[in-house]
Design an enzyme around this catalytic site. Structure first.
Site, PDB file in Angstrom:
ATOM      1  N   PRO A   1       0.802  -1.211   0.000  1.00  0.00           N
ATOM      2  CA  PRO A   1       0.000   0.000   0.000  1.00  0.00           C
ATOM      3  C   PRO A   1       0.836   1.262   0.000  1.00  0.00           C
ATOM      4  CG  PRO A   1      -0.306  -1.325   2.011  1.00  0.00           C
ATOM      5  CD  PRO A   1       0.970  -1.712   1.377  1.00  0.00           C
ATOM      6  N   GLU A   2       0.476   2.150  -0.862  1.00  0.00           N
ATOM      7  CA  GLU A   2       0.995   3.513  -0.792  1.00  0.00           C
ATOM      8  C   GLU A   2      -0.115   4.359  -0.199  1.00  0.00           C
ATOM      9  OE1 GLU A   2       3.198   5.063  -4.040  1.00  0.00           O
ATOM     10  OE2 GLU A   2       3.723   3.086  -4.795  1.00  0.00           O
TER      11      GLU A   2
ATOM     12  N   HIS B   1      -2.007 -16.062   7.611  1.00  0.00           N
ATOM     13  CA  HIS B   1      -1.421 -14.713   7.670  1.00  0.00           C
ATOM     14  C   HIS B   1      -2.354 -13.653   8.257  1.00  0.00           C
ATOM     15  CE1 HIS B   1       1.894 -16.389   5.515  1.00  0.00           C
ATOM     16  NE2 HIS B   1       1.226 -16.525   4.388  1.00  0.00           N
TER      17      HIS B   1
ATOM     18  N   ARG C   1       3.904 -10.818   4.488  1.00  0.00           N
ATOM     19  CA  ARG C   1       5.346 -10.590   4.621  1.00  0.00           C
ATOM     20  C   ARG C   1       5.749 -10.066   5.992  1.00  0.00           C
ATOM     21  NH1 ARG C   1       7.578  -7.687  -0.687  1.00  0.00           N
ATOM     22  NH2 ARG C   1       9.559  -8.152   0.311  1.00  0.00           N
TER      23      ARG C   1
END
Length: 271
Positions: free
Chosen positions: A2-3, A91, A110
């Site tokens: 995400p930006e 996750h 991640r």
DNA sequence: CGAGCAACCTGCATGC
DNA sequence: TGCATGCAGGTTGCTC
């Protein structure tokens, strides 16, 4: 992943489900994220109500009257609102469960993201206090950028991705904004005229606003809080377009590396 | 002090 | 099919 536009999309998605709700319970299934999940999130947050969901740079700030939950999505994080009874998938590391049985569920394959607690004024928090201006605010303007640019030999792309200069411009939108303003990503910051920097400032604001309107960019796996992808990737002119014709002049788009990050540009249009 | 880069992780595409 | 390699939307904190 995400930006800024993706984080803002997430903020808008979760806010109506979270604001005014009291936290009843927190479940941490995996505490090893970028930093360990703050223990206060389990010990202090239950019983408190979320007053407001704000955003500073790419941090989401869930405010209570005793402190603030700081959430960063890292490269692969996402949040969704779901019934707490639904079995978590792989996750999905943290559940913030509310008084109505719904929960805010944090997923991050991640594990570059973070969930931290700040019990004092948020603007004094270590991760927040040195941040530069918000790109969409009036604090990010040409005079500010021009001053900060003057002595810098660093490539302009690195400069606009530096959070002390301006926050929220990530790898995708940095390439896109430089394309839109016709500036070569490797050009030394100090060698760019004020006139061209004016174009760059408005390109950054432009691109980010457009991307927010389209619900962010989904390259691989970004989904908003309702599990839907963004659509801005359909608008990308150079990012990920190596070898494809430039939409302006048809010259093949080049891919180079700047500061260990993939960078895309048109060798004809960008100087 | 600033610049450059290693590090933190998993998943996926590619090539042998 | 299996395995090794390289790459990915971020950012801190090390070394030079």
């Amino acid at each position: 992943m995400p930006e800024l536009p993706e984080v803002e999309t997430t903020r808008r998605g979760i806010a109506p489900h979270v604001e005014g709700r009291q936290v009843s319970r927190v479940i941490v299934r995996q505490e090893k994220l970028r930093w360990p999940v703050s223990p206060e999130i389990t010990t202090q947050l239950p019983g408190l109500s979320i007053k407001q969901v704000k955003r500073r740079a790419k941090y989401l700030l869930l405010e209570t009257d005793q402190g603030t939950l700081i959430i960063h999505l890292g490269m692969s994080g996402s949040l969704r609102i779901i019934a707490a009874s639904v079995k978590p998938e792989k996750h999905e590391h943290v559940d913030i469960i509310f008084d109505n049985g719904q929960c805010l569920r944090y997923k991050d394959p991640r594990r570059f993201g973070s969930l931290l607690w700040s019990s004092t004024a948020i603007e004094n928090h270590k991760l927040i206090q040195h941040l530069g201006p918000e790109p969409l605010s009036d604090l990010f303007h040409i005079d500010d950028l021009y001053t900060k640019t003057k002595q810098k030999k660093t490539p302009i792309k690195s400069l606009i991705m530096d959070g002390q200069i301006v926050v929220g411009v990530g790898n995708i939108y940095a390439s896109e904004a430089l394309f839109q303003s016709g500036i070569h990503p490797k050009r030394a910051a100090q060698n760019i005229s004020k006139k061209r920097l004016i174009k760059l400032v408005s390109a950054i604001k432009n691109i980010l606003n457009q991307a927010i309107q389209q619900g962010g960019t989904t390259l691989k796996d970004f989904v908003n809080s309702e599990g839907n992808p963004g659509y801005f990737q359909q608008t990308l002119n150079v990012y990920g377009q190596k070898g494809k014709p430039c939409p302006i002049c048809q010259t093949p788009i080049k891919q180079i590396t700047i500061a260990q990050r993939s960078t895309f540009y048109c060798p004809q249009c960008q100087r």
